[in-house]
Design an enzyme around this catalytic site. Structure first.
Site, mmCIF file in Angstrom:
data_model
loop_
_atom_site.group_PDB
_atom_site.id
_atom_site.type_symbol
_atom_site.label_atom_id
_atom_site.label_comp_id
_atom_site.label_asym_id
_atom_site.label_seq_id
_atom_site.Cartn_x
_atom_site.Cartn_y
_atom_site.Cartn_z
ATOM 1 N N GLU A 174 2.413 41.179 43.407
ATOM 2 C CA GLU A 174 1.053 40.475 42.936
ATOM 3 C C GLU A 174 0.100 41.776 42.410
ATOM 4 O OE1 GLU A 174 -0.251 35.796 44.288
ATOM 5 O OE2 GLU A 174 -0.588 37.766 45.841
ATOM 6 N N GLU A 248 5.987 31.917 42.791
ATOM 7 C CA GLU A 248 5.817 31.456 43.538
ATOM 8 C C GLU A 248 5.116 29.854 42.450
ATOM 9 O OE1 GLU A 248 2.590 33.526 46.502
ATOM 10 O OE2 GLU A 248 3.909 34.798 46.538
#
Length: 776
Positions: A174, A248
């Site tokens: 991320e 995710e």
């Protein structure tokens, strides 16, 4: 099974040709079309004895791929001291997945988020005052290189090319939501490739982070919970003719102390997963099984809330520590039970298999044990001589810089600071307590200092008195732009505020004389969303700008600190009074993780006092939007205030205190062993004993089984069983039970113990601990 036996494993080693490829709109594996049906289970959150049970249940649910993070701070707790054994045996975990017939996608970081302390980064990095985590800062680069030298030596034999099950490796995690250094991601990619990693490389970002987190030659994947903003199409547009994957898919959400337990309804989850699969997209369930953040390893989150005082509106920073259960409302519960989500998903995934799925293993048996009665206690003060020699300094030293643990500092637990004071009066922390302190005068508790409570009135005494502050590290922030500011102790912070101003603007205050940069940085930008309301994120090359549209998304209860001028330019000042008003209907609410992202665009210290100073090159500024004022200084020039412990001066009657002694109470196994074997424990409960340690016995007269510990009437503390740190207990919830794996119990006598820090009811003899089979 992919790997039915060790013999067949060797055969496959010889016959493999081509691993996971992303050369077209579909993945291929060994030259055949392949869809990733993955789930996340973190080996470091599941007792090793239960790894096989959890992986068998994953296989029986219809998944074909295991994903796991790798926590640097567990594998290298001290510089150069590596641990890949026992509970941290990554090689054994990945090999077991292969035996279960599962492929593996490895997410080695070095930053992992994971609702884990400091996002998995070791706290000893923070000893460097100039440390810039997740950048090409030399100190960070050197540490990553040494760690990857060891890590890659462990994982390389497990790669597909070597005959192992790892088919892909994620580059960092991320980073698009951080994006401080454009050279950093290429550096991490090179760390892997230069050490011989040749499998498919991936990045993982949320919708907004995709634009900043990508790399040439690396497949982008997306993180989400609901199909908003045209997220899948957005990913497809960014990399045409490439496979699409949700790295995710958030099957639930984590909890924080003092908040409610998060639930994502099974039917809502199933609808989204079904649509993702119908579109031909690969998916990884985060989490499939959350497990437990045993010990002191939970992370935390920075949140901002509004507080009014007279005609002023204050923006206050609060850090919320995550609870220790990582249950996550996932398909497999914390104890490994199959939930309704599991069965719905299994039915769905079975449609994507040509053969029947394996039978679901039965749940592990749980048992209620007889209530445990506290038998002995030892006060905190009597335990201090079992700790390391106290460190003495003129000013308080934050936890990470204490000369303990082979000069790697203190990472977790508690630090006791003591000094002498001549009299009572007003004790002010100036918000320099990280994270929470019980305050004692001559060993009598007089109150608490934390993010919300910055002042206490101390009683007067006869002559000099001992002031003690027992400071708790509640968990370092694991997500956002303040990672390198997570030292626990005392620093020198400047402050920022957001409040209403008089209507007369004056030069440069809301009129046409505002600078072009101020207009650019504070005007809501809706150009990035078809919904017309999604604020654009500041560019990494312009870190000093604050987007007021981003500020708006993190306030509670749908309120925005705006005037009527919200959708107008800064040059057109509204003549109405500023006020709180509901979010405009055209603005699309963000989900929780996206709110976390946008909250990072706010100034990085608390907003409780007007700013008092800047620097010669970057002076403090005050800019106005209509009648709303934000006082701030540029990003990248904030003092590092988020350390653990006491991180700056503590004042008594406006005078800084000096002459401190600091005791490291990290409650490591050696300390607890010395404590438990001490002959100083008392069975007399008449004398004061809080804060202190409490000891009991749990008799197990049959094969040990899982249970949950409940502590009715207790306040706040830590629970150990047979030397294993189960985690914190806090009566404010939402977590009211602690998971005790049967694998950590033994037949006969077991030794539950507890460090109790706060319980104003003063528990007496006979107060118990209940072991029950039900979950919270």
């Amino acid at each position: 099974s992919i790997f039915p036996s060790r013999h067949h494993l060797e055969v496959r080693r010889m016959s493999r040709v081509e691993g996971l490829k992303a050369n077209s709109s579909r993945f291929t594996l060994e030259g055949r079309p392949f869809r990733v049906l993955g789930g996340s289970i973190h080996y470091f959150r599941v007792p090793r004895a239960y790894w096989e049970d959890r992986l068998l249940k994953m296989k029986a649910c219809g998944l074909n791929t295991l994903t796991t993070y790798v926590p640097w701070n567990l594998h290298e707790p001290e510089r150069g001291a590596f641990n890949f054994q026992d509970q941290l045996d990554l090689k054994a975990y990945v090999s077991l997945a292969a035996e279960m017939g599962l492929w593996v996608i490895l997410r080695p970081g070095p930053y992992i988020c994971a609702e884990w302390d400091l996002g998995g980064l070791p706290s000893w990095l923070l000893q460097d005052k100039g440390m810039q985590l997740r950048t090409t800062y030399p100190g960070f680069v050197d540490a990553v290189n040494l760690y990857f030298n060891k890590l890659v030596s462990v994982i390389k034999p497990l790669m597909f090319e070597e005959g192992g099950p790892i088919i892909a490796v994620q580059v960092e995690n991320e980073y698009g939501s951080y994006a401080k250094d454009e050279e950093y991601m290429p550096f991490i990619k090179n760390c892997l490739e230069s050490r011989g990693i040749k499998e498919l490389l991936l990045t993982s970002d949320n919708w907004e982070g995709l634009r900043h987190g990508g790399l040439e030659g690396v497949l982008r994947t997306i993180n989400l919970q609901r199909l908003s903003f045209g997220a899948i199409q957005h990913l497809a547009d960014m990399q045409p003719q490439k496979p699409l994957m949700v790295m995710e898919y958030w099957s639930g959400w984590f909890d924080a102390w003092g908040e409610h337990h998060h639930v994502f309804h099974a039917e809502d989850m199933l609808a989204v997963v079904s649509e993702i699969l119908e579109r031909g997209v690969s998916i990884n369930l985060y989490m499939f099984h959350g497990g437990t953040s045993f010990g002191f390893m939970n992370g935390a989150n920075r949140l901002w809330h509004l507080q009014t005082s007279g005609h002023q509106l204050w923006l206050i920073l609060t850090v919320f520590a995550n609870v220790f259960t990582a249950d996550y409302d996932a398909p497999l519960s914390e104890a490994g039970d199959c939930t309704p989500k599991y069965h719905l998903l299994r039915n769905l995934f079975s449609q994507y298999h040509s053969e029947p799925l394996p039978e679901v293993p039965s749940s592990l048996e749980r048992r209620a044990y007889d209530p445990v009665v506290i038998q002995r206690h030892l006060s905190l003060w009597d335990s201090l001589h079992f700790a390391d020699k106290p460190y003495r300094s003129e000013r308080p030293v934050n936890m990470e810089n204490l000369p303990v643990n082979n000069n790697n500092g203190q990472s977790y637990g508690y630090t006791l600071y003591e000094t002498t004071i001549p009299r009572g009066g007003t004790l002010s922390s100036r918000n320099n307590i990280r994270d929470r302190a019980l305050v004692f005068v001559d060993r009598q508790c007089v109150g608490i200092l934390d993010y919300k409570n910055h002042e206490l009135t101390l009683p007067d005494g006869k002559g000099e008195m001992t002031l003690s502050l027992l400071v708790e590290n509640c968990g370092r922030v694991n997500y956002g732009k303040t990672l390198d500011e997570q030292r626990k102790g005392n620093l020198y912070s400047i402050h920022s505020s957001i409040h209403f101003q008089p209507l007369d603007p004056g030069p440069g205050r809301g009129g046409s004389s505002l600078s072009r940069d101020a207009q650019t940085s504070l005007t809501p930008d809706t150009s990035s969303s078809s919904s017309g309301g999604t604020p654009r994120r500041s560019q990494a090359s312009q870190p000093e700008r604050h987007s007021l549209s981003s500020v708006s998304w993190v306030f509670p209860e749908g309120l925005l600190p705006v005037g009527h001028a919200w959708n107008t330019s800064l040059g057109r000042r509204d003549r109405g009074h500023p006020k709180l008003m509901p979010k405009p209907p055209q603005l699309t609410p963000l989900n929780v993780k996206e709110q976390r992202l946008y909250s990072e665009l706010l100034p990085s210290d608390r907003a409780s006092h007007p700013i008092s100073k800047g620097s010669a090159s970057h002076p403090a500024e005050e800019t106005h939007f209509g009648c709303l004022s934000i006082r701030s200084c540029p990003f990248g020039h904030y003092p590092k205030f988020m350390t653990i412990g006491i991180v700056g001066d503590i004042l008594l009657n406006q005078t800084p205190l000096r002459g401190f002694s600091a005791f490291c109470l990290d409650m490591k196994p050696n300390f607890m062993k010395r404590l438990m074997s001490s002959g100083q424990w008392k069975s007399d409960f008449k004398s004061p004993f809080l804060p202190g340690f409490f000891q009991a016995k749990l008799h197990v007269d049959a094969p040990p089984r899982d249970t949950f510990i409940r502590l009715p009437g207790w306040g706040k503390g830590v629970v150990f069983v047979n030397g294993q740190n189960l985690g914190r207990h806090w009566s404010i919830g939402p977590q009211l039970f602690l998971y005790l794996p049967g694998a950590w119990l033994r037949g006969g006598e077991n030794q539950p113990s507890r460090a109790e820090l706060q319980d104003w009811e003063q528990p007496g003899a006979g107060r118990g601990v209940r072991c029950i089979p039900a979950e919270f």
